[in-house]
Design an enzyme around this catalytic site. Structure first.
Site, short mmCIF file in Angstrom:
data_model
loop_
_atom_site.label_atom_id
_atom_site.label_comp_id
_atom_site.label_asym_id
_atom_site.label_seq_id
_atom_site.Cartn_x
_atom_site.Cartn_y
_atom_site.Cartn_z
N LYS A 183 61.92 86.80 -30.39
CA LYS A 183 60.67 86.43 -29.70
C LYS A 183 59.77 85.63 -30.64
O LYS A 183 59.21 84.60 -30.25
CB LYS A 183 59.95 87.69 -29.20
CG LYS A 183 60.70 88.37 -28.06
CD LYS A 183 60.11 89.72 -27.66
CE LYS A 183 60.99 90.40 -26.63
NZ LYS A 183 60.53 91.72 -26.22
N GLN A 193 56.94 96.37 -28.38
CA GLN A 193 58.38 96.49 -28.15
C GLN A 193 58.74 97.94 -27.81
O GLN A 193 58.33 98.87 -28.50
CB GLN A 193 59.16 96.00 -29.39
CG GLN A 193 60.65 95.88 -29.19
CD GLN A 193 61.05 94.84 -28.13
OE1 GLN A 193 60.36 93.84 -27.93
NE2 GLN A 193 62.15 95.06 -27.45
N ASP A 231 54.07 91.10 -20.88
CA ASP A 231 55.32 91.78 -20.52
C ASP A 231 55.29 92.19 -19.05
O ASP A 231 56.32 92.55 -18.48
CB ASP A 231 55.49 93.05 -21.37
CG ASP A 231 56.55 92.89 -22.45
OD1 ASP A 231 57.45 92.04 -22.29
OD2 ASP A 231 56.47 93.62 -23.46
N1 GUN Z 1 62.51 96.69 -24.58
C1 GUN Z 1 63.53 96.24 -23.82
N2 GUN Z 1 63.15 95.15 -23.12
C2 GUN Z 1 61.86 94.92 -23.44
C3 GUN Z 1 60.92 93.93 -23.03
O1 GUN Z 1 61.18 93.04 -22.19
N3 GUN Z 1 59.68 94.02 -23.59
C4 GUN Z 1 59.36 95.02 -24.47
N4 GUN Z 1 58.12 95.04 -24.96
N5 GUN Z 1 60.23 95.94 -24.86
C5 GUN Z 1 61.45 95.89 -24.34
#
Ligand code: GUN
Length: 293
Positions: free
Chosen positions: A52, A96, A119
């Site tokens: 990311k 995350q 998100d």
């Molecule tokens: N853990 C698994 N997928 C995601 C996601 O799309 N965003 C976040 N913040 N954590 C995750």
């Protein structure tokens, strides 16, 4: 069979976003800025967050990575979120997941300002999605929708079967495929661990979206001829054949299923890169105040 090339489409989206950023820079606009918080050092989470941050660099966004230890008190994490919420330079924030067991994911997600929740996990954004109001949409389902759009896949009146009912993928995916318009207007069935005769339900799918986290669960005999198969699974398994020591496995037995379907996503290189592209898109929307004005 046509491969749904998430890597290629994500590169196109990134290049579109990079052009927009260059335009913003020229006209003196603030550059979009994403903050990511990672708690602990889970290998998979580290990899996702690194992707990311790298994607932000590639398109010219600013990014801030906040690292907290596995044992961090929940209150400290919440204070960090408050700080980011109040920081006018930061447009979007993600925490995350998963978080360590002593931290409430619910409390953490609810603490994020709705306007910065790129998100799309905050209950307000989820609720707005359900009633078709402008909202940040969870990156993975939104990435799948973008993939369907860019390959011009018909969805109206199709039977879409979704395996998995998570808040992040299965539930929003069901809402998106059932909503009015394109992509959407599908008849949706959501399957889960208690579904009876899941094999038979899968065989009825025109579009099969698999997000269970069970490596190679879907086999050739579970897929109708000509179906569209989208694999959200990414199970990391140890491997002696890769430089990293890990390999990624999808929820779909690719070699068997690819012989039967019309379209299929590979793992890696399918849904994963689209998730990142969607997050960048959401961050751009946050910077332009497109959702909440
Ligand atoms: N853990 C698994 N997928 C995601 C996601 O799309 N965003 C976040 N913040 N954590 C995750």
């Amino acid at each position: 069979m046509i491969l749904l090339d998430g890597k290629k489409i994500s590169a196109q989206i990134k290049s579109e976003i990079a052009s927009s950023v260059a335009g913003m820079e020229k006209t003196g606009h603030k550059i979009p800025h994403l903050a990511a918080i990672i708690v602990g050092s889970d290998g998979a989470s580290e990899t996702y967050v690194a992707h990311k941050v790298k994607a932000c660099e590639q398109v010219g966004f600013r990014s801030t990575l906040v690292r907290l230890t596995e044992k961090v008190q929940q209150e400290l994490l919440l204070e960090k979120i408050d700080e980011i919420n109040e920081n006018a330079d930061i447009d979007g924030v993600i925490v995350q997941l998963p978080l360590p067991a002593h931290i409430s994911e619910e409390k953490v997600i609810e603490r994020i300002k709705v306007e910065k929740d790129v998100d799309g996990f905050h209950p307000v954004n989820v609720g707005r999605l359900v009633i078709n109001q402008p909202a940040y949409i969870s990156a993975t389902p939104n990435g799948i929708i973008e993939l369907i759009k860019r390959y011009d896949i018909e969805t109206s009146g199709k039977h879409c079967v979704i395996l998995g009912r998570s808040n992040i993928v299965g539930k929003p995916m069901a809402v998106l495929m059932a909503r009015k318009g394109y992509p959407g207007d599908a008849t949706v069935t959501v399957c889960h661990s208690r579904t009876k005769d899941i094999h038979e339900v899968c065989r009825q799918a025109d579009i099969l979206i698999v997000a269970m986290g069970k490596a190679e669960f879907v086999t050739g005999d579970m897929v109708k001829d000509g179906a569209v198969v989208i694999d959200v699974g990414i199970t990391r398994v140890k491997s002696v054949n890769t430089r990293s020591g890990w390999k990624l496995m999808g929820d779909v037995k690719f070699d068997e299923v690819a012989l039967k379907c019309s379209y299929i996503t590979p793992v890696p290189g399918g849904v994963g890169p689209m998730t990142i592209a969607s997050l960048l898109n959401n961050t751009m929307k946050a910077a332009k105040k497109e959702i909440y004005g």
